[in-house]
Design an enzyme around this catalytic site. Structure first.
Site, PDB file in Angstrom:
ATOM      1  CG  LEU A  34      -1.980  -1.108   1.266  1.00  0.00           C
ATOM      2  CD1 LEU A  34      -2.725  -1.086   2.593  1.00  0.00           C
ATOM      3  CD2 LEU A  34      -2.951  -0.986   0.099  1.00  0.00           C
ATOM      4  CD  GLU A  41       2.019  -5.750   6.244  1.00  0.00           C
ATOM      5  OE1 GLU A  41       2.474  -4.629   6.577  1.00  0.00           O
ATOM      6  OE2 GLU A  41       1.480  -5.956   5.136  1.00  0.00           O
TER       7      GLU A  41
HETATM    8 NI    NI Z   1       3.693  -3.074   2.646  1.00  0.00          NI
END
Ligand code: NI
Length: 169
Positions: free
Chosen positions: A94, A136
């Site tokens: 993102l 992450e």
């Molecule tokens: Ni990412």
């Protein structure tokens, strides 16, 4: 709960090594709720606190697709304690909108950390969940998926990305 702004590459907060969570307090619970809301709104399958400008070791992951369904995972201070196998698959982020690339990751991981109440948890994951957790947790160390491309591919990506940033929207 509110949807937070997602920081985009090359924002320096994405490059910082995030600090461990020490207090499981109300402010942390608000941050976690906002991160969950922001992940769902994007939509994405995972989000790390540095992506919303908070340099703390907090990740949320919710892989919930036809091929693979898991409950929402919130992890504080996560650590990968075991890796097994290798698998190459497409990945995006993102914070790096508009780009996907084939990235090699461990096929299976065991992750230890704390849940949102501060209780120790251990998660054994494979498939997309293993990939999402590795992605992450990388964010907490200031690493992006583009850092795991070959140097030539990364340079090509960087030039294209920076050129696109300069274009009028
Ligand atoms: Ni990412």
């Amino acid at each position: 709960m509110s949807v937070l702004e997602i920081k985009k590459y090359p924002d320096p907060v994405l490059r910082r090594k995030a600090l461990p969570v020490e207090n499981v307090d109300g402010a942390l619970q608000r941050l976690i709720d906002d991160m969950i809301e922001t992940m769902y709104a994007a939509p994405g399958i995972g989000l790390a606190a540095p992506q919303v400008g908070e340099s703390r070791r907090v990740v949320v992951v919710h892989v919930n697709l036809n091929e693979e369904e898991h409950p929402l995972i919130v992890l504080l201070n996560p650590e990968i304690v075991e890796y097994d196998g290798k698998v190459v698959s497409e990945e995006g982020c993102l914070s790096v909108p508009g780009y996907v690339s084939s990235i090699e990751r461990a096929a299976m991981v065991i992750v230890r950390g704390l849940d949102r109440e501060g209780r120790p948890v251990e998660i054994e994951a494979e498939g997309l969940l293993a990939r999402a957790l590795q992605h992450e947790i990388d964010h907490l160390d200031g690493l992006l998926f583009v850092d795991r491309m070959s140097p030539i591919k990364r340079e090509f990506f960087r030039k294209r990305y920076m050129r696109r940033l300069k274009e009028p929207a």
